[in-house]
Structure formats: structure tokens, C-alpha cells
Design a protein around this motif. Structure first.
Motif, PDB file in Angstrom:
ATOM      1  N   SER A 154       0.853  -1.183   0.000  1.00 48.57           N
ATOM      2  CA  SER A 154       0.000   0.000   0.000  1.00 48.57           C
ATOM      3  C   SER A 154       0.893   1.239   0.000  1.00 48.57           C
ATOM      4  CB  SER A 154      -0.921   0.003   1.227  1.00 48.57           C
ATOM      5  OG  SER A 154      -0.166   0.137   2.414  1.00 48.57           O
ATOM      6  N   GLY A 155       0.272   2.375  -0.191  1.00 52.18           N
ATOM      7  CA  GLY A 155       1.033   3.621  -0.212  1.00 52.18           C
ATOM      8  C   GLY A 155       2.086   3.632  -1.299  1.00 52.18           C
ATOM      9  N   ALA A 156       1.718   3.143  -2.488  1.00 54.02           N
ATOM     10  CA  ALA A 156       2.644   3.090  -3.633  1.00 54.02           C
ATOM     11  C   ALA A 156       3.928   2.342  -3.279  1.00 54.02           C
ATOM     12  CB  ALA A 156       2.942   4.492  -4.143  1.00 54.02           C
ATOM     13  N   GLY A 157       3.775   1.265  -2.491  1.00 54.33           N
ATOM     14  CA  GLY A 157       4.921   0.427  -2.154  1.00 54.33           C
ATOM     15  C   GLY A 157       5.670   0.851  -0.906  1.00 54.33           C
ATOM     16  N   LEU A 158       5.168   1.844  -0.188  1.00 55.36           N
ATOM     17  CA  LEU A 158       5.847   2.285   1.035  1.00 55.36           C
ATOM     18  C   LEU A 158       5.676   1.290   2.177  1.00 55.36           C
ATOM     19  CD1 LEU A 158       5.034   6.113   0.954  1.00 55.36           C
ATOM     20  CD2 LEU A 158       7.192   5.003   0.379  1.00 55.36           C
ATOM     21  N   VAL A 159       4.601   0.511   2.129  1.00 53.96           N
ATOM     22  CA  VAL A 159       4.377  -0.547   3.116  1.00 53.96           C
ATOM     23  C   VAL A 159       4.171  -1.842   2.336  1.00 53.96           C
ATOM     24  CG1 VAL A 159       2.899  -1.410   4.971  1.00 53.96           C
ATOM     25  CG2 VAL A 159       3.323   1.044   4.765  1.00 53.96           C
ATOM     26  N   LYS A 160       4.948  -2.873   2.708  1.00 56.45           N
ATOM     27  CA  LYS A 160       4.855  -4.166   2.031  1.00 56.45           C
ATOM     28  C   LYS A 160       4.708  -5.269   3.073  1.00 56.45           C
ATOM     29  CE  LYS A 160       7.765  -2.628  -1.758  1.00 56.45           C
ATOM     30  NZ  LYS A 160       9.022  -2.748  -2.458  1.00 56.45           N
ATOM     31  N   VAL A 212       7.142  -7.765   7.245  1.00 60.49           N
ATOM     32  CA  VAL A 212       6.530  -6.449   7.073  1.00 60.49           C
ATOM     33  C   VAL A 212       7.666  -5.460   6.826  1.00 60.49           C
ATOM     34  CG1 VAL A 212       5.202  -4.603   8.179  1.00 60.49           C
ATOM     35  CG2 VAL A 212       4.603  -6.996   8.607  1.00 60.49           C
ATOM     36  N   GLU A 213       7.534  -4.690   5.749  1.00 65.03           N
ATOM     37  CA  GLU A 213       8.518  -3.645   5.438  1.00 65.03           C
ATOM     38  C   GLU A 213       7.805  -2.299   5.434  1.00 65.03           C
ATOM     39  OE1 GLU A 213      10.764  -4.252   1.837  1.00 65.03           O
ATOM     40  OE2 GLU A 213      10.794  -6.417   2.166  1.00 65.03           O
ATOM     41  N   ILE A 214       8.359  -1.353   6.193  1.00 64.08           N
ATOM     42  CA  ILE A 214       7.799  -0.003   6.241  1.00 64.08           C
ATOM     43  C   ILE A 214       8.917   0.969   5.871  1.00 64.08           C
ATOM     44  CG2 ILE A 214       6.727   1.763   7.699  1.00 64.08           C
ATOM     45  CD1 ILE A 214       5.692  -0.576   9.457  1.00 64.08           C
ATOM     46  N   ASP A 215       8.687   1.759   4.841  1.00 66.41           N
ATOM     47  CA  ASP A 215       9.668   2.737   4.401  1.00 66.41           C
ATOM     48  C   ASP A 215       9.978   3.690   5.558  1.00 66.41           C
ATOM     49  OD1 ASP A 215      10.465   5.455   3.098  1.00 66.41           O
ATOM     50  OD2 ASP A 215      10.703   3.946   1.503  1.00 66.41           O
ATOM     51  N   ALA A 216      11.248   3.968   5.758  1.00 67.00           N
ATOM     52  CA  ALA A 216      11.680   4.822   6.867  1.00 67.00           C
ATOM     53  C   ALA A 216      11.044   6.212   6.820  1.00 67.00           C
ATOM     54  CB  ALA A 216      13.204   4.948   6.868  1.00 67.00           C
ATOM     55  N   ASN A 219      -4.519  -6.465   3.767  1.00 67.44           N
ATOM     56  CA  ASN A 219      -5.717  -6.794   2.990  1.00 67.44           C
ATOM     57  C   ASN A 219      -5.372  -7.101   1.535  1.00 67.44           C
ATOM     58  OD1 ASN A 219      -7.421  -6.530   5.187  1.00 67.44           O
ATOM     59  ND2 ASN A 219      -7.848  -4.384   4.769  1.00 67.44           N
ATOM     60  N   ASP A 220      -4.415  -6.373   0.973  1.00 63.11           N
ATOM     61  CA  ASP A 220      -3.977  -6.622  -0.394  1.00 63.11           C
ATOM     62  C   ASP A 220      -3.364  -8.022  -0.501  1.00 63.11           C
ATOM     63  OD1 ASP A 220      -3.406  -5.904  -3.141  1.00 63.11           O
ATOM     64  OD2 ASP A 220      -1.320  -5.541  -2.539  1.00 63.11           O
ATOM     65  N   ALA A 221      -2.550  -8.388   0.487  1.00 63.24           N
ATOM     66  CA  ALA A 221      -1.939  -9.715   0.480  1.00 63.24           C
ATOM     67  C   ALA A 221      -2.999 -10.805   0.621  1.00 63.24           C
ATOM     68  CB  ALA A 221      -0.908  -9.828   1.606  1.00 63.24           C
ATOM     69  N   VAL A 222      -3.988 -10.600   1.468  1.00 65.80           N
ATOM     70  CA  VAL A 222      -5.066 -11.587   1.650  1.00 65.80           C
ATOM     71  C   VAL A 222      -5.811 -11.794   0.331  1.00 65.80           C
ATOM     72  CG1 VAL A 222      -7.312 -11.992   2.759  1.00 65.80           C
ATOM     73  CG2 VAL A 222      -5.363 -11.243   4.129  1.00 65.80           C
ATOM     74  N   ARG A 223      -6.128 -10.712  -0.367  1.00 62.57           N
ATOM     75  CA  ARG A 223      -6.816 -10.832  -1.659  1.00 62.57           C
ATOM     76  C   ARG A 223      -5.974 -11.621  -2.661  1.00 62.57           C
ATOM     77  NH1 ARG A 223      -8.841  -5.945  -0.007  1.00 62.57           N
ATOM     78  NH2 ARG A 223      -7.169  -4.694  -0.843  1.00 62.57           N
ATOM     79  N   LYS A 224      -4.672 -11.389  -2.648  1.00 68.30           N
ATOM     80  CA  LYS A 224      -3.794 -12.100  -3.581  1.00 68.30           C
ATOM     81  C   LYS A 224      -3.701 -13.586  -3.233  1.00 68.30           C
ATOM     82  CE  LYS A 224      -1.124  -8.114  -5.047  1.00 68.30           C
ATOM     83  NZ  LYS A 224       0.175  -7.432  -5.010  1.00 68.30           N
ATOM     84  N   GLU A 236      -1.003   2.952  10.558  1.00 69.63           N
ATOM     85  CA  GLU A 236      -1.881   1.813  10.834  1.00 69.63           C
ATOM     86  C   GLU A 236      -2.788   1.511   9.642  1.00 69.63           C
ATOM     87  OE1 GLU A 236      -2.184   2.357  15.699  1.00 69.63           O
ATOM     88  OE2 GLU A 236      -3.720   3.242  14.408  1.00 69.63           O
ATOM     89  N   ASP A 237      -3.331   2.555   9.028  1.00 73.82           N
ATOM     90  CA  ASP A 237      -4.191   2.372   7.853  1.00 73.82           C
ATOM     91  C   ASP A 237      -3.423   1.762   6.687  1.00 73.82           C
ATOM     92  OD1 ASP A 237      -6.345   3.430   9.237  1.00 73.82           O
ATOM     93  OD2 ASP A 237      -6.218   5.407   8.287  1.00 73.82           O
ATOM     94  N   LEU A 238      -2.197   2.235   6.461  1.00 73.24           N
ATOM     95  CA  LEU A 238      -1.378   1.694   5.375  1.00 73.24           C
ATOM     96  C   LEU A 238      -1.009   0.233   5.627  1.00 73.24           C
ATOM     97  CD1 LEU A 238       0.957   4.738   4.639  1.00 73.24           C
ATOM     98  CD2 LEU A 238      -0.765   3.770   3.105  1.00 73.24           C
TER      99      LEU A 238
END
Length: 108
Positions: A36-42, A54-58, A77-82, A69-71
Motif C-alpha cells: 500500500s502507499g505506492a509500495g511504502l508498506v509491504k 513487514v517492510e515499512i519505508d523509513a 488486505n492486499d496480500a489476503v486478496r492475492k 496503521e491504515d497503510l
């Protein structure tokens, strides 16, 4: 005649059960990435819906807590759908063209 037909049907069911077990194992070991966030949270998740990474951009660390938290929730949720898409794809081949109903979940 009916006896032979029943035996063939039982053999087909056993074969499909073995293929289903193999597919379940492959699915449980498969990994998908959600973001999410254009790849800022993976988030990396297994087919069993276990979050492995879990990866969170610094740069996000200075943002408000609720935004982060929202990101994170969106990436999960994106991973669950995939995972669900991957399950549906793999199982549609096993079902001999039968469509799996929406919301169908493997018994993990």
C-alpha cells in the motif's frame, strides 16, 4: 454395470482428493506480497495467511500513527486478496473446470 461405474467414480474421487492435498500443500507454502502507499508498506504472506515479513519505508516513521496503521491494514488486505486469487486459480484447474464459489476457502 452400475457396480463398475461406482468403482470408477470412487477412483476418480480418490485421485482428486490426492491432487487436492498436493495443491493445499503448495498453496500453504506459496508466498505473496501485498502493498500500500505506492509500495511504502509491504507485507509478505503465506498461503496459510501467515504474515512472514513487514517492510515499512523509513520516511513513513514521521507520519501520524493512524496513517501508518491504515497503510499497514491496507497492505495486509492486499496480500489476503492475492492469496485468495492464487487459491482460486490453482483450484479451478483441479475442479475440472468447475467454478469455485465466491468466498470458497481451503480447509487450512
Amino acid at each position: 454395470m452400475l457396480k463398475n461405474g461406482m468403482g470408477d467414480m470412487l477412483k476418480q474421487a480418490q485421485k482428486m482428493q490426492a491432487q487436492m492435498k498436493e495443491a493445499q500443500e503448495k498453496l500453504s507454502n506459496a508466498e505473496v506480497s501485498g502493498e500500500s502507499g505506492a509500495g511504502l508498506v509491504k507485507v509478505v504472506m503465506t498461503g496459510r495467511h501467515d504474515v512472514k515479513k513487514v517492510e515499512i519505508d523509513a520516511d513513513l516513521m514521521s507520519e501520524p500513527k493512524d496513517m501508518l496503521e491504515d497503510l499497514l491494514a491496507a497492505a495486509v488486505n492486499d496480500a489476503v486478496r492475492k492469496v485468495e486469487e492464487k487459491n482460486k486459480e490453482m483450484l479451478s484447474g483441479l475442479a475440472g473446470g468447475l467454478q469455485m464459489p465466491d468466498g470458497f476457502k481451503m480447509p487450512f
